[in-house]
Design a protein around this motif. Sequence first.
Motif, mmCIF file in Angstrom:
data_model
loop_
_atom_site.group_PDB
_atom_site.id
_atom_site.type_symbol
_atom_site.label_atom_id
_atom_site.label_comp_id
_atom_site.label_asym_id
_atom_site.label_seq_id
_atom_site.Cartn_x
_atom_site.Cartn_y
_atom_site.Cartn_z
ATOM 1 N N ALA A 17 29.769 27.007 46.500
ATOM 2 C CA ALA A 17 30.143 28.332 45.984
ATOM 3 C C ALA A 17 30.961 28.222 44.704
ATOM 4 O O ALA A 17 30.741 28.995 43.751
ATOM 5 N N VAL A 18 31.908 27.286 44.660
ATOM 6 C CA VAL A 18 32.699 27.108 43.439
ATOM 7 C C VAL A 18 31.793 26.718 42.280
ATOM 8 O O VAL A 18 31.915 27.257 41.160
ATOM 9 N N ALA A 61 33.101 36.035 42.418
ATOM 10 C CA ALA A 61 32.735 35.177 43.544
ATOM 11 C C ALA A 61 33.894 35.151 44.530
ATOM 12 O O ALA A 61 35.059 35.251 44.135
ATOM 13 N N VAL A 62 33.576 35.011 45.829
ATOM 14 C CA VAL A 62 34.609 35.031 46.860
ATOM 15 C C VAL A 62 34.387 33.907 47.867
ATOM 16 O O VAL A 62 33.250 33.543 48.187
ATOM 17 N N ILE A 63 35.509 33.380 48.357
ATOM 18 C CA ILE A 63 35.517 32.407 49.452
ATOM 19 C C ILE A 63 36.613 32.840 50.409
ATOM 20 O O ILE A 63 37.749 33.070 49.994
ATOM 21 N N ALA A 64 36.287 32.957 51.694
ATOM 22 C CA ALA A 64 37.302 33.373 52.673
ATOM 23 C C ALA A 64 37.148 32.567 53.951
ATOM 24 O O ALA A 64 36.027 32.362 54.441
ATOM 25 N N CYS A 65 38.270 32.108 54.476
ATOM 26 C CA CYS A 65 38.278 31.392 55.744
ATOM 27 C C CYS A 65 38.282 32.370 56.912
ATOM 28 O O CYS A 65 38.828 33.470 56.815
ATOM 29 N N GLY A 101 30.332 34.116 48.860
ATOM 30 C CA GLY A 101 29.379 35.059 48.298
ATOM 31 C C GLY A 101 29.906 35.696 47.035
ATOM 32 O O GLY A 101 30.781 35.141 46.363
ATOM 33 N N GLU A 102 29.398 36.855 46.731
ATOM 34 C CA GLU A 102 29.832 37.594 45.547
ATOM 35 C C GLU A 102 29.927 39.071 45.873
ATOM 36 O O GLU A 102 29.364 39.561 46.855
ATOM 37 N N GLY A 103 30.655 39.770 45.050
ATOM 38 C CA GLY A 103 30.776 41.208 45.159
ATOM 39 C C GLY A 103 31.304 41.736 43.849
ATOM 40 O O GLY A 103 31.338 41.017 42.841
ATOM 41 N N TYR A 124 29.287 43.331 48.714
ATOM 42 C CA TYR A 124 29.282 41.914 49.093
ATOM 43 C C TYR A 124 27.865 41.419 49.360
ATOM 44 O O TYR A 124 27.081 42.063 50.053
ATOM 45 N N ARG A 125 27.562 40.250 48.785
ATOM 46 C CA ARG A 125 26.307 39.558 49.019
ATOM 47 C C ARG A 125 26.617 38.114 49.365
ATOM 48 O O ARG A 125 27.252 37.412 48.586
ATOM 49 N N SER A 126 26.151 37.678 50.531
ATOM 50 C CA SER A 126 26.451 36.319 50.979
ATOM 51 C C SER A 126 25.675 35.283 50.183
ATOM 52 O O SER A 126 24.519 35.503 49.804
#
Length: 497
Positions: free
Chosen positions: A90-91, A66-70, A56-58, A20-22
């Motif tokens: 991010a999107v 790419a990832v988005i998490a609440c 971020g991404e991983g 994971y990289r923010s």
Amino acid sequence: MPARLSASDVLDLVLDADSYRSWDTAPVEVPAGPEYRADLDAARAKTGLDESVVTGEGTVRGRRVAVIACEFGFLAGSIGVAAAERIVTAVERATAEGLPLLASPTSGGTRMQEGTLAFVQMVKIAAAVSVHKANGLPYLVYLRHPTTGGVFASWGSLGHVTVAEPGALVGFLGPRVYQALYGEKFPDGVQTAENLYANGVIDGVAAPESLRHLVPRALRVMTGEADEYVDAHPEPVDIPDIPAWQSVMLSRRADRPGIRQLLRHAATEQVPLSGTGQGEADKTVLVSLARFRGQPCVLFGQDRSGQSPETTMGPGALREARRAMKLAEELGIPLVSVIDTLGASLSKEAEERGLAPEIARCLADLVTLNTPTVSVLLGQGTGGGALALLPADRVLAAQNGWLAPLPPEGASAIVHRDTSQAPRMAEAQGIRSLDLLRDGVIDAIIPERPDAADEPIEFSKRVGAAIARELADLRVLPPDRRYEARTTRYRKLGLPR
């Protein structure tokens, strides 16, 4: 209710270790009075985060995503201007870099401290997600407990594939708000992941620990990743010239293998989906992401195990079919349609819910779909419900598959006033596979040795191999040539050759 997963928990479950990289930068400044500022400071101290979302991404088994998490611990995962800007940024970056996007919301919805300006942020989030999907990039959503309000009504409901945490509260209006507004409790059991799955709103319910396997399986299909297909075309097989009525009877055997056996014995990858995403789920059909011998596709078909004379496909089934068509087209992967139906529902409800218009829309969409298509006449092909899934670049038929405007008994009743002439009508109407091949309705026949019900596993594997062969051939065909050949085929069907 399930224990709440933090944003870091869900990322650890999905992503490869230490990948994971923010992407996050300092949140944009928003006007905040003393009370709201104190709330923000407390949320930051409690969670160690600067906003309610992390991006971020991983990698997932080496594939960059790419990832988005609440983070629900940050003001109930609510979305204000700063959080929305982080999501949209991010999107947009995921789109620009051509990355699949994984989103995991858990939120009470709009951040009330920011009012209407926060409320309308859902528009730009939905727009960014739509652009991402329009670029043929996968968007997967995992709904965590709880997900409500504007988050569920925007980016939480736009996934190509949407699954939820077991027991999660998922709904539009939060139960506490409902009770405050209407003075009574919201009905129990409605806003649950399981109920929404049963009603075709989401695709499934998956435990968090299963994501490590589910996500890579889905991505292998959704990204169009195909293995090199090395399989010589089979030797020509003589198809026995048996009476059409015999094929009809064999196709009706209760133990004849259907689409479920095809997936079980021939698919090298599968991720079942469910419903229209709009509150309909028809048990007479099945939809899945799948790969056959490494060739990816969206598979949609009629499920003989879910049908009976009293339970036949309704308009909701065809809306599921159109959802599968749209999914395949958006992702740029092939669509495989499997025909095996007693016929469409003949009922007041089916008429009022638009059965005939849905058949028409399926026909129009399939003929013009901008992605490779394969159709398989696996067994019974009765009426408009069968025709609705027929048009394709390649049409295959099982040896004892057949296609007719009505079951032979129905045709006999119209022409001869009783059903006794059904065998004669089956012969006269050219419904069997050999007749369909002669007339150009199908392209090839898949042999049964001597009957699919007597060799269910080998037959299913044979069908899977035939599908894979056609998919591999279609992959190398230029899209404009493929589309022209499909439309020309149906334009000339029935004319003298």
